[in-house]
Design a protein around this motif. Structure first.
Motif, PDB file in Angstrom:
ATOM      1  N   ALA A 240       0.836  -1.196   0.000  1.00 43.49           N
ATOM      2  CA  ALA A 240       0.000   0.000   0.000  1.00 43.49           C
ATOM      3  C   ALA A 240       0.874   1.250   0.000  1.00 43.49           C
ATOM      4  O   ALA A 240       0.607   2.216  -0.709  1.00 43.49           O
ATOM      5  N   ARG A 241       1.933   1.197   0.777  1.00 39.55           N
ATOM      6  CA  ARG A 241       2.830   2.349   0.871  1.00 39.55           C
ATOM      7  C   ARG A 241       3.465   2.642  -0.485  1.00 39.55           C
ATOM      8  O   ARG A 241       3.537   3.787  -0.929  1.00 39.55           O
ATOM      9  N   ARG A 242       3.925   1.567  -1.150  1.00 43.22           N
ATOM     10  CA  ARG A 242       4.540   1.747  -2.474  1.00 43.22           C
ATOM     11  C   ARG A 242       3.527   2.320  -3.458  1.00 43.22           C
ATOM     12  O   ARG A 242       3.852   3.191  -4.255  1.00 43.22           O
ATOM     13  N   ALA A 243       2.292   1.832  -3.364  1.00 44.75           N
ATOM     14  CA  ALA A 243       1.265   2.265  -4.315  1.00 44.75           C
ATOM     15  C   ALA A 243       0.945   3.749  -4.153  1.00 44.75           C
ATOM     16  O   ALA A 243       0.573   4.415  -5.106  1.00 44.75           O
TER      17      ALA A 243
ATOM     18  N   THR B 169      18.005  10.124  13.661  1.00 49.22           N
ATOM     19  CA  THR B 169      17.250  11.308  13.236  1.00 49.22           C
ATOM     20  C   THR B 169      17.277  12.439  14.257  1.00 49.22           C
ATOM     21  O   THR B 169      16.482  13.358  14.156  1.00 49.22           O
ATOM     22  N   SER B 170      18.194  12.377  15.226  1.00 52.17           N
ATOM     23  CA  SER B 170      18.173  13.436  16.234  1.00 52.17           C
ATOM     24  C   SER B 170      18.564  14.775  15.603  1.00 52.17           C
ATOM     25  O   SER B 170      19.488  14.842  14.793  1.00 52.17           O
ATOM     26  N   GLY B 171      17.832  15.819  15.950  1.00 53.66           N
ATOM     27  CA  GLY B 171      18.154  17.163  15.478  1.00 53.66           C
ATOM     28  C   GLY B 171      17.778  17.452  14.040  1.00 53.66           C
ATOM     29  O   GLY B 171      18.315  18.366  13.433  1.00 53.66           O
ATOM     30  N   VAL B 172      16.850  16.671  13.493  1.00 54.28           N
ATOM     31  CA  VAL B 172      16.472  16.833  12.096  1.00 54.28           C
ATOM     32  C   VAL B 172      15.027  17.330  12.053  1.00 54.28           C
ATOM     33  O   VAL B 172      14.234  17.002  12.924  1.00 54.28           O
ATOM     34  N   ASP B 173      14.679  18.145  11.058  1.00 54.84           N
ATOM     35  CA  ASP B 173      13.314  18.655  11.034  1.00 54.84           C
ATOM     36  C   ASP B 173      12.335  17.525  10.691  1.00 54.84           C
ATOM     37  O   ASP B 173      12.723  16.502  10.133  1.00 54.84           O
ATOM     38  N   PRO B 174      11.052  17.708  11.047  1.00 56.47           N
ATOM     39  CA  PRO B 174      10.076  16.616  10.914  1.00 56.47           C
ATOM     40  C   PRO B 174       9.917  16.090   9.485  1.00 56.47           C
ATOM     41  O   PRO B 174       9.736  14.883   9.299  1.00 56.47           O
ATOM     42  N   LEU B 175      10.009  16.963   8.508  1.00 56.91           N
ATOM     43  CA  LEU B 175       9.844  16.495   7.132  1.00 56.91           C
ATOM     44  C   LEU B 175      11.021  15.600   6.731  1.00 56.91           C
ATOM     45  O   LEU B 175      10.829  14.512   6.187  1.00 56.91           O
ATOM     46  N   SER B 176      12.243  16.034   7.065  1.00 53.88           N
ATOM     47  CA  SER B 176      13.415  15.215   6.756  1.00 53.88           C
ATOM     48  C   SER B 176      13.377  13.895   7.517  1.00 53.88           C
ATOM     49  O   SER B 176      13.838  12.863   7.027  1.00 53.88           O
ATOM     50  N   ARG B 177      12.828  13.951   8.724  1.00 52.85           N
ATOM     51  CA  ARG B 177      12.720  12.741   9.527  1.00 52.85           C
ATOM     52  C   ARG B 177      11.817  11.725   8.817  1.00 52.85           C
ATOM     53  O   ARG B 177      12.115  10.546   8.740  1.00 52.85           O
ATOM     54  N   ARG B 178      10.711  12.212   8.277  1.00 49.44           N
ATOM     55  CA  ARG B 178       9.805  11.307   7.557  1.00 49.44           C
ATOM     56  C   ARG B 178      10.462  10.762   6.308  1.00 49.44           C
ATOM     57  O   ARG B 178      10.306   9.592   5.973  1.00 49.44           O
ATOM     58  N   GLU B 179      11.202  11.630   5.601  1.00 48.04           N
ATOM     59  CA  GLU B 179      11.886  11.158   4.384  1.00 48.04           C
ATOM     60  C   GLU B 179      12.936  10.107   4.724  1.00 48.04           C
ATOM     61  O   GLU B 179      13.094   9.113   4.023  1.00 48.04           O
ATOM     62  N   PHE B 180      13.637  10.337   5.834  1.00 46.12           N
ATOM     63  CA  PHE B 180      14.671   9.392   6.254  1.00 46.12           C
ATOM     64  C   PHE B 180      14.046   8.028   6.566  1.00 46.12           C
ATOM     65  O   PHE B 180      14.563   6.980   6.172  1.00 46.12           O
ATOM     66  N   TRP B 181      12.910   8.053   7.244  1.00 45.89           N
ATOM     67  CA  TRP B 181      12.246   6.784   7.569  1.00 45.89           C
ATOM     68  C   TRP B 181      11.716   6.081   6.325  1.00 45.89           C
ATOM     69  O   TRP B 181      11.667   4.860   6.266  1.00 45.89           O
ATOM     70  N   ASP B 182      11.336   6.851   5.336  1.00 44.04           N
ATOM     71  CA  ASP B 182      10.906   6.272   4.083  1.00 44.04           C
ATOM     72  C   ASP B 182      12.038   5.432   3.477  1.00 44.04           C
ATOM     73  O   ASP B 182      11.820   4.340   2.969  1.00 44.04           O
ATOM     74  N   ILE B 183      13.258   5.971   3.584  1.00 45.03           N
ATOM     75  CA  ILE B 183      14.427   5.251   3.065  1.00 45.03           C
ATOM     76  C   ILE B 183      14.657   3.969   3.874  1.00 45.03           C
ATOM     77  O   ILE B 183      14.881   2.892   3.324  1.00 45.03           O
ATOM     78  N   ILE B 184      14.569   4.083   5.200  1.00 43.11           N
ATOM     79  CA  ILE B 184      14.814   2.911   6.056  1.00 43.11           C
ATOM     80  C   ILE B 184      13.798   1.806   5.751  1.00 43.11           C
ATOM     81  O   ILE B 184      14.148   0.633   5.592  1.00 43.11           O
ATOM     82  N   VAL B 185      12.531   2.197   5.635  1.00 47.34           N
ATOM     83  CA  VAL B 185      11.490   1.205   5.358  1.00 47.34           C
ATOM     84  C   VAL B 185      11.755   0.540   4.004  1.00 47.34           C
ATOM     85  O   VAL B 185      11.623  -0.678   3.850  1.00 47.34           O
ATOM     86  N   GLY B 186      12.184   1.330   3.023  1.00 49.67           N
ATOM     87  CA  GLY B 186      12.507   0.783   1.704  1.00 49.67           C
ATOM     88  C   GLY B 186      13.629  -0.242   1.779  1.00 49.67           C
ATOM     89  O   GLY B 186      13.562  -1.317   1.165  1.00 49.67           O
ATOM     90  N   LEU B 187      14.673   0.062   2.550  1.00 49.82           N
ATOM     91  CA  LEU B 187      15.797  -0.870   2.702  1.00 49.82           C
ATOM     92  C   LEU B 187      15.321  -2.179   3.332  1.00 49.82           C
ATOM     93  O   LEU B 187      15.709  -3.271   2.902  1.00 49.82           O
ATOM     94  N   ALA B 188      14.468  -2.065   4.343  1.00 52.00           N
ATOM     95  CA  ALA B 188      13.978  -3.265   5.026  1.00 52.00           C
ATOM     96  C   ALA B 188      13.130  -4.108   4.077  1.00 52.00           C
ATOM     97  O   ALA B 188      13.204  -5.338   4.087  1.00 52.00           O
ATOM     98  N   GLU B 189      12.350  -3.441   3.255  1.00 53.53           N
ATOM     99  CA  GLU B 189      11.515  -4.181   2.309  1.00 53.53           C
ATOM    100  C   GLU B 189      12.364  -4.973   1.315  1.00 53.53           C
ATOM    101  O   GLU B 189      11.944  -5.999   0.805  1.00 53.53           O
ATOM    102  N   GLU B 190      13.569  -4.476   1.066  1.00 49.47           N
ATOM    103  CA  GLU B 190      14.467  -5.207   0.158  1.00 49.47           C
ATOM    104  C   GLU B 190      15.264  -6.273   0.895  1.00 49.47           C
ATOM    105  O   GLU B 190      16.119  -6.918   0.299  1.00 49.47           O
ATOM    106  N   GLY B 191      15.050  -6.419   2.188  1.00 43.98           N
ATOM    107  CA  GLY B 191      15.684  -7.517   2.907  1.00 43.98           C
ATOM    108  C   GLY B 191      16.770  -7.117   3.889  1.00 43.98           C
ATOM    109  O   GLY B 191      17.323  -7.965   4.579  1.00 43.98           O
ATOM    110  N   THR B 192      17.117  -5.835   3.953  1.00 47.03           N
ATOM    111  CA  THR B 192      18.119  -5.404   4.928  1.00 47.03           C
ATOM    112  C   THR B 192      17.493  -5.437   6.325  1.00 47.03           C
ATOM    113  O   THR B 192      16.375  -4.974   6.525  1.00 47.03           O
ATOM    114  N   THR B 193      18.213  -5.995   7.272  1.00 43.84           N
ATOM    115  CA  THR B 193      17.743  -6.004   8.650  1.00 43.84           C
ATOM    116  C   THR B 193      18.217  -4.724   9.322  1.00 43.84           C
ATOM    117  O   THR B 193      19.359  -4.317   9.133  1.00 43.84           O
ATOM    118  N   VAL B 194      17.333  -4.099  10.093  1.00 45.68           N
ATOM    119  CA  VAL B 194      17.654  -2.796  10.680  1.00 45.68           C
ATOM    120  C   VAL B 194      17.451  -2.844  12.187  1.00 45.68           C
ATOM    121  O   VAL B 194      16.382  -3.221  12.660  1.00 45.68           O
TER     122      VAL B 194
END
Lengths: 305, 312
Positions: A240-243, B169-194
């Motif tokens: 869903a997130r990707r979509a 994410t300490s000391g980062v503005d909320p928008l950048s924090r969300r973008e950073f987490w987007d990257i982390i979630v993407g890495l995990a979806e590809e199989g990286t353990t975090v």
């Protein structure tokens, strides 16, 4: 009664860099006023300007009606400033640290004894008066620093990120103390990187690049959010997130527990678009509903618009 | 790929202990982290988080117990562990006067990535983390959000299957924090353990599994949802009133109140049993303070942790 802090078109430059740019705000007496912003936004510079540790280039700055430029010494007696790295003397005891700050501010002996006892009781430090500052836990050090900031009974205190890097439970306790101080009539001007803390303040200013992006009570800021938050509950979160990542009606998408939170300019327009995207991606179990935004949502909306 | 790397648990920790003289920093903790999981490690400063991470990264030897990371024992083969993981430490690991690209090339050198492999790795991660436009910019002039992206890129160049992110994410503005987490979630979806530590509990909501460490021991574990609905977790009541603090002062010492605190602009009070909610309501109405509402809510993670830390 004059405002506790009144800043009008305050500007401060460092060489080419404009750290604070024509910033205006008023903090009322007895209020807890939070400033929130990323590192480098100008939070610390603003505090230093208010306490007279830095000179302003332009504008006016009054504390309790006193001009910081003209009578910095009077301002310094009226405020307590707790910088990010407050200097406690590690090899002095709790009481000795308090006495040191009492002496700096010229607190008379009798008054000091009474005030110190009050603060030690309020902050649950009374059993530790003889312990060296170095041997206190992080949370206790922070409370002692706050007590030193309050020893001369200032009318306003400036706290620069007092809870940065502190765990949520200790932060909750620290705010409890701030409320108690505030109930006694002291004005609190506090900066924080944590949005959930800002939500506890009476009013909040969000600053970036040395200027105020938005200012108001947490409830006002949330009520005037330029957008809405749609909660999407599904077992197929990654899909869903990707979509939804490339859906133009979605400004940001965030995982929250077992759901996704989508920040959208208008739920009425976005919900059909979101439903269509999810259907195309084969996500069939999604349940959508509009939920109240958090304070952080309001800032993300401002930052991304 | 070795047989060891094929196991589904990326991390197995068994009675892991670390003492510093007489102080037990980490006290016989055990857990597993499955491949591709985002595992959130929470707890107060000094609770043992960093000590645990340093042991799992192979830089600090355990006093007793064992830990396997990607199939390698951290006590016996710390060098094998170090080569295969990525570690983003707390604070800055960047040089202000090196550019984005110079950082990435430097870290390639540390991981023995040379020649065409180096160019490939640098280009790939600059592209992925949106650093291309800033390739010649000095790290000292990057915004907080981009500094964190660069630090993350430096930890990913050698394609680690497991990354450790210590308060990324300490000391980062909320928008950048969300973008950073987007990257982390993407890495995990590809199989990286975090494995990630954070003091932001909204970030903890991104994790598949959370562990709370306190006094060197893991005192709670589970998904964010499980933790909020744990049996014995009691009932959390939200009170909205203009006079939060007065109510808090009056109720927090009541015997059936387990924990109480200000939550945003409201008040959250956790009581031991459902039946206590009625007692609380009665106690509040006896105060004669006007309230806007009083109702049970799903506890926040902050409520859960405040409760656990007070009644371990």
């Amino acid at each position: 009664m004059p405002a506790a802090i009144a800043a009008s078109a305050v500007t401060r430059r460092f060489g080419e860099i404009v750290a604070i740019e024509r910033l205006s705000l008023e903090v009322e007496g007895g209020e807890i006023f939070a400033i929130v912003g990323p590192d480098g936004a100008g939070k610390t510079t603003l505090m230093r300007l208010i306490c007279g540790a830095l000179a302003l280039d332009e504008g006016t700055l009054l504390v309790d009606g006193i001009d910081v430029r003209r009578q910095a010494w009077r301002v310094q007696a009226a405020i307590g400033y707790m910088p990010q790295r407050f200097s406690l003397y590690p090899d002095l005891s709790v009481m000795e640290n308090l006495r040191f700050y009492g002496n700096i501010f010229g607190v008379p002996r009798l008054e000091f004894a009474k005030r110190a006892q009050e603060l030690l009781n309020d902050f649950a430090l009374a059993p530790f008066t003889r312990r060296l500052a170095d041997e206190l836990s992080g949370g206790m050090k922070q409370k002692l620093a706050l007590a030193c900031t309050l020893i001369h009974s200032p009318t306003t205190i400036l706290l620069d990120e007092p809870t940065a890097g502190v765990d949520p439970v200790s932060r909750r306790e620290f705010w409890r103390i701030l409320y108690r101080i505030s109930a006694g009539g002291t004005t609190i001007f506090v900066s924080t990187p944590y949005m959930d803390e800002a939500e506890r303040a009476h009013r909040v200013a969000f600053i970036t690049h040395g200027a105020i992006l938005s200012l108001g009570s947490p409830a006002d800021l949330k009520a005037h959010l330029a957008g809405e938050v749609v909660e999407i509950t599904t077992q197929q979160r990654p899909k869903a997130r990707r979509a939804l990542r490339d859906e133009p009606s979605v400004r940001s998408i965030e995982i929250f527990g077992e759901a996704l939170h989508a920040l959208v300019p208008s739920a009425a327009n976005a919900i059909p678009a979101i439903e269509a995207r999810l259907r195309d991606a084969g996500v069939t179990d999604a349940v959508l509903r509009v939920i109240p935004p958090s304070l952080e949502d309001t800032f993300v909306a401002r930052l991304s618009s | 790929m070795s047989a060891a790397a094929a196991v589904s648990s990326t991390v197995r920790v068994d009675a892991l202990t670390r003492r510093f003289d007489s102080f037990v920093a980490v006290d016989a903790i055990s857990f597993e982290i499955r491949a591709g999981e985002i595992w959130g490690f929470l707890g107060p400063n000094g609770a043992g988080k960093s000590t645990t991470i340093r042991m799992l990264c192979g830089v600090l030897a355990p006093t007793s117990g064992s830990a396997e990371v990607l199939g390698y024992d951290v006590g016996r083969d710390p060098e094998d562990v170090k080569l295969r993981i990525g570690y983003m430490p707390q604070g800055s690991s960047l040089w202000d006067d090196l550019s984005v690209e110079e950082h990435l090339r430097f870290y390639c050198g540390m991981f023995d990535i040379y020649g065409p492999g180096e160019k490939r790795a640098v280009d790939r991660w600059m592209e992925r983390l949106d650093l291309k436009k800033r390739r010649s910019q000095l790290a000292g002039t990057l915004s907080g959000g981009y500094r964190k992206r660069l630090a993350l890129a430096c930890t990913l160049l050698h394609d680690p299957k497991m990354i450790f992110l210590d308060e990324p994410t300490s000391g980062v503005d909320p928008l950048s924090r969300r973008e950073f987490w987007d990257i982390i979630v993407g890495l995990a979806e590809e199989g990286t353990t975090v494995l990630v530590t954070t003091h932001y509990l909204d970030e903890a909501e991104h994790c598949n599994e959370l562990a709370l460490i306190y006094g060197g021991k893991i005192i709670a574990r589970g998904t964010p949802e499980n933790l909020k609905h744990a049996p014995g977790g009691g009932e959390t009541i939200e009170i909205v009133s203009e006079h939060n603090v007065a109510i808090l002062d009056a109720v927090e010492s009541l015997p059936f109140v387990r924990s109480a605190g200000l939550y945003g602009s409201a008040l959250h009070i956790t009581v031991a049993h459902k039946e206590d909610a009625a007692q609380l309501k009665a106690a509040v109405s006896r105060l004669g303070i006007s309230i806007a509402s009083l109702e049970p809510v799903t506890p926040s993670l902050e409520d859960v942790f405040a409760d656990l830390v007070r009644t371990p």
